[in-house]
Design an enzyme around this catalytic site. Structure first.
Site, PDB file in Angstrom:
ATOM      1  N   GLY A  72       0.829  -1.222   0.125  1.00 20.16           N
ATOM      2  CA  GLY A  72       0.139  -0.039   0.034  1.00 20.16           C
ATOM      3  C   GLY A  72       0.827   1.221   0.147  1.00 20.16           C
ATOM      4  N   THR A  73       1.861   1.010   0.808  1.00 18.78           N
ATOM      5  CA  THR A  73       2.859   2.274   0.952  1.00 18.78           C
ATOM      6  C   THR A  73       3.520   2.702  -0.564  1.00 18.78           C
ATOM      7  OG1 THR A  73       3.708   1.464   3.120  1.00 18.78           O
ATOM      8  CG2 THR A  73       4.927   3.292   1.924  1.00 18.78           C
ATOM      9  N   ASN A 152      -7.590   4.787   8.589  1.00 15.72           N
ATOM     10  CA  ASN A 152      -6.999   3.629   9.229  1.00 15.72           C
ATOM     11  C   ASN A 152      -7.213   3.593  10.891  1.00 15.72           C
ATOM     12  OD1 ASN A 152      -5.229   5.404   8.218  1.00 15.72           O
ATOM     13  ND2 ASN A 152      -3.825   4.266   9.607  1.00 15.72           N
ATOM     14  N   GLN A 180      -7.638   0.640   3.638  1.00 17.41           N
ATOM     15  CA  GLN A 180      -8.522   0.176   4.656  1.00 17.41           C
ATOM     16  C   GLN A 180     -10.108  -0.349   4.154  1.00 17.41           C
ATOM     17  OE1 GLN A 180      -7.876  -0.622   7.861  1.00 17.41           O
ATOM     18  NE2 GLN A 180      -5.691   0.127   7.745  1.00 17.41           N
ATOM     19  N   SER A 200      -3.764  -2.999  -0.692  1.00 17.65           N
ATOM     20  CA  SER A 200      -2.872  -3.744  -0.069  1.00 17.65           C
ATOM     21  C   SER A 200      -3.419  -4.982   0.574  1.00 17.65           C
ATOM     22  CB  SER A 200      -2.153  -2.898   1.005  1.00 17.65           C
ATOM     23  OG  SER A 200      -1.270  -3.849   2.012  1.00 17.65           O
ATOM     24  N   HIS A 202      -2.645  -7.524   2.362  1.00 20.44           N
ATOM     25  CA  HIS A 202      -2.587  -7.837   3.677  1.00 20.44           C
ATOM     26  C   HIS A 202      -3.598  -7.370   4.664  1.00 20.44           C
ATOM     27  CE1 HIS A 202      -0.528  -4.721   6.385  1.00 20.44           C
ATOM     28  NE2 HIS A 202      -0.154  -4.108   4.899  1.00 20.44           N
ATOM     29  N   CYS A 326       3.274   6.735  22.792  1.00 19.45           N
ATOM     30  CA  CYS A 326       4.206   5.651  23.488  1.00 19.45           C
ATOM     31  C   CYS A 326       4.269   4.217  22.720  1.00 19.45           C
ATOM     32  CB  CYS A 326       3.806   5.483  24.885  1.00 19.45           C
ATOM     33  SG  CYS A 326       4.268   6.697  25.909  1.00 19.45           S
TER      34      CYS A 326
HETATM   35  C1  LIG Z   1      -4.609   3.889   5.027  1.00 22.09           C
HETATM   36  C2  LIG Z   1      -3.476   2.785   4.670  1.00 22.09           C
HETATM   37  N1  LIG Z   1      -2.419   3.393   3.825  1.00 22.09           N
HETATM   38  C3  LIG Z   1      -1.505   2.830   3.662  1.00 22.09           C
HETATM   39  C4  LIG Z   1      -1.024   1.640   4.281  1.00 22.09           C
HETATM   40  C5  LIG Z   1       0.141   1.178   4.134  1.00 22.09           C
HETATM   41  O1  LIG Z   1      -0.042  -0.309   3.378  1.00 22.09           O
HETATM   42  P1  LIG Z   1       1.290  -1.225   3.528  1.00 22.09           P
HETATM   43  O2  LIG Z   1       1.338  -1.885   4.868  1.00 22.09           O
HETATM   44  O3  LIG Z   1       0.842  -2.414   2.495  1.00 22.09           O
HETATM   45  O4  LIG Z   1       2.625  -0.556   3.058  1.00 22.09           O
HETATM   46  C6  LIG Z   1      -2.032   1.320   5.416  1.00 22.09           C
HETATM   47  C7  LIG Z   1      -1.318   0.236   6.225  1.00 22.09           C
HETATM   48  O5  LIG Z   1      -0.965   0.429   7.553  1.00 22.09           O
HETATM   49  C8  LIG Z   1      -2.885   1.937   5.544  1.00 22.09           C
HETATM   50  O6  LIG Z   1      -3.789   1.598   6.715  1.00 22.09           O
END
Ligand SMILES: Cc1ncc(COP(=O)(O)O)c(C=O)c1O
Lengths: 387, 123
Positions: A72-73, A152, A180, A200, A202, A326
């Site tokens: 996703g990133t 998220n 999400q 993404s 996962h 934290c």
């Molecule tokens: C809204 C959103 N965008 C992007 C990501 C990033 O996805 P990935 O973990 O596949 O890099 C996440 C996951 O943490 C997410 O919740």
């Protein structure tokens, strides 16, 4: 000890069916899809089928609009930077919201450091972006707006279709991070006018480390990685075939019966909300009362800090997350909660439960009971507790 | 992420609660970082006879307050003033690096409580 997983917003367990689909590609089918020979062709066939499944699940007009990435990133980075690179001669202004995942937020900030003009739209107390703010922010130099489909942390569902239409009136591209949302909200790109969409695997019971970017045909975008000619040159590198096949199978299953699955998860979510509010004093609901992801529960517990709650729940085998500084290793609490106007104490005391298909009513009830005990214990030692 | 000593203090914190008629009270931390510690001491003949704490904060903040109360009970004010945040962390067998400056403030709170006591004495 029995363990309870309520952190599906972080990641989900992989489905058996997905593993089954992947296994041949982890074992005997090992070819490189770019190769000419039969080994390459059988790998390519698996990849092509997965691409078709993703296109079908999203209502894309052609599998060619789907590009596989590592996450996703990466999809978010490619969408934002790729558009910025392609259109920098036309304009230099990019709009996003202040509650995006860091994959979008920090990419936009980075472009800001490079000289792009950037706007971070505010949100209301429920974490909602106002389409009027987007409209007002558009200039004749704007090239892209990127607003997430659902947040998220607090689960707020954004009016992305309306915002995409507003952008199109000004010929501005619209990207949405749907990481999400997939499997929870219906997506149909025949009707929804998004130019780009990130996902993404996962997050919907697929494997980790594999994502996709939808790019509507005709959208001008440039690569950000350089190498071979894979993914029609937009995203070079030898494809992760087993993960791609897993993504294809996972999304096919994720989009089945969304209304039924959402209704079940929403019922479970509301049971958790109701139980927590009845059993524990001084808690606040974060996010929107109705426009929220079916499995998302986000609350702030007054007078106690989130990590100490997480730690106590973990000792009981319960897995959730928090927006407290934290728990992230950062010095500040969640940027999402701060953007919604929460004060520091409320943000530090925030908890996110993200439910999934394996969770049951019994688990929800056990979590309510456990949290009640923990909060009582921690409040007794809190320096800010006002009885 | 935390070792067994820290987890023991987190799960079974020693000497919690407000003190009635303390000789001195010290508070450190701020809500921005998310840790606020309050230490109450009872002093007799220059010795810390009793000590309690209240903490809003993460596991490390709670454990360091708890272990400090054990380290200090029965010590003279001079001995107590010599205790550093680092010694508190060592007594816990170490804390994660990220927690060292934000959550490890118990000795500072103690020093403030002693200061508070001394001010009340001279007043
Ligand atoms: C809204 C959103 N965008 C992007 C990501 C990033 O996805 P990935 O973990 O596949 O890099 C996440 C996951 O943490 C997410 O919740």
């Amino acid at each position: 000890m029995k363990r309870i997983y309520m952190d599906h917003g972080a990641t989900t367990p992989m489905r058996e069916e997905v593993l089954e689909a992947m296994l041949p590609y982890l074992k005997e089918i090992h070819g490189n899809p770019s190769s000419f020979h039969s080994f390459g062709r059988e790998a390519r066939k698996g990849m092509d089928e997965a691409r078709e499944k993703v296109a079908r699940a999203l209502g894309a007009s052609s599998p060619e609009e789907i590009y596989f990435t590592s996450s996703g990133t990466e999809s978010d980075n490619l969408a934002v930077k790729g558009i910025a690179r392609a259109l920098s001669s036309r304009g230099n202004h990019i709009i996003t919201s202040s509650i995006e995942h860091h994959a979008v937020l920090d990419t936009v900030k980075h472009l800001g450091e490079e000289g792009f003009e950037v706007t971070f739209l505010p949100v209301d107390e429920y974490g909602m972006v106002d389409p009027k703010d987007l409209e007002a922010a558009l200039t004749d130099r704007t090239i892209l707006a990127s607003i997430m489909m659902a947040n998220n942390e607090v689960g707020t569902i954004q009016p992305v279709e309306e915002m995409a239409r507003i952008c199109h009136e000004k010929e501005v591209y619209f990207h949405t991070d749907a990481v999400q949302a997939i499997g929870h909200l219906p997506v149909n790109l025949e009707k929804q006018p998004f130019d780009l969409l990130s996902l993404s695997a996962h997050k919907f019971y697929g494997p980790k480390g594999i994502g996709a970017l939808y790019v509507r045909k005709g959208t001008k975008i440039k690569q950000i990685l350089f190498g071979g000619g894979q993914e029609r040159k937009l995203r070079p590198s030898t494809e992760n075939i087993p993960a791609i096949v897993g993504l294809g199978r996972a999304i096919e299953l994720a989009v089945e019966n969304i209304p039924e699955k959402s209704a079940a998860l929403t019922a479970l979510r509301d049971r958790l909300f109701k139980g927590l509010q009845e059993e524990i004093e001084d808690i606040r609901v974060n996010g929107h009362p109705t426009q929220r992801l079916p499995g998302n529960v986000n609350i702030s517990v007054a007078y106690v800090e989130g990590e100490s709650i997480l730690l106590s729940l973990d000792l009981k085998g319960i897995a959730i997350s928090s927006g407290s500084a934290c728990t992230s290793g950062a010095l500040d609490p969640s940027h999402v909660l701060m953007a919604m106007g929460l004060d520091h104490q409320t943000a530090h005391g925030s908890l996110r439960f993200s439910l999934g298909k394996e969770n049951s009513e019994e688990e929800v009830d056990y979590v309510i009971e456990s949290l009640k005990e923990i909060v009582e214990r921690l409040r007794k030692m809190s320096s800010v507790y006002k009885k | 992420m935390y070792n067994e000593i820290v987890m023991d203090h987190f799960q079974n914190p020693r000497n919690i609660g407000e003190m009635t008629e303390p000789s001195g009270v010290g508070e450190v931390g701020n809500m921005k970082c998310g840790d606020i510690m309050k230490i109450f001491i009872k002093v007799e003949d220059g010795v810390i006879e009793d000590i309690n704490f209240l903490t809003f904060g993460c596991g490390a903040a709670i454990a360091s307050s708890s272990v400090l109360t054990e380290m200090v009970k029965g010590k003279t004010l001079e001995e107590a003033l010599a205790i550093t945040n680092k010694q508190v962390a060592d007594e816990l067998g170490g804390l994660p690096e990220a927690k060292m400056h934000c959550s490890n403030l118990a000795a500072d709170a103690l020093h403030k409580a002693i200061e508070d006591y001394r001010q009340k004495q001279t007043a």
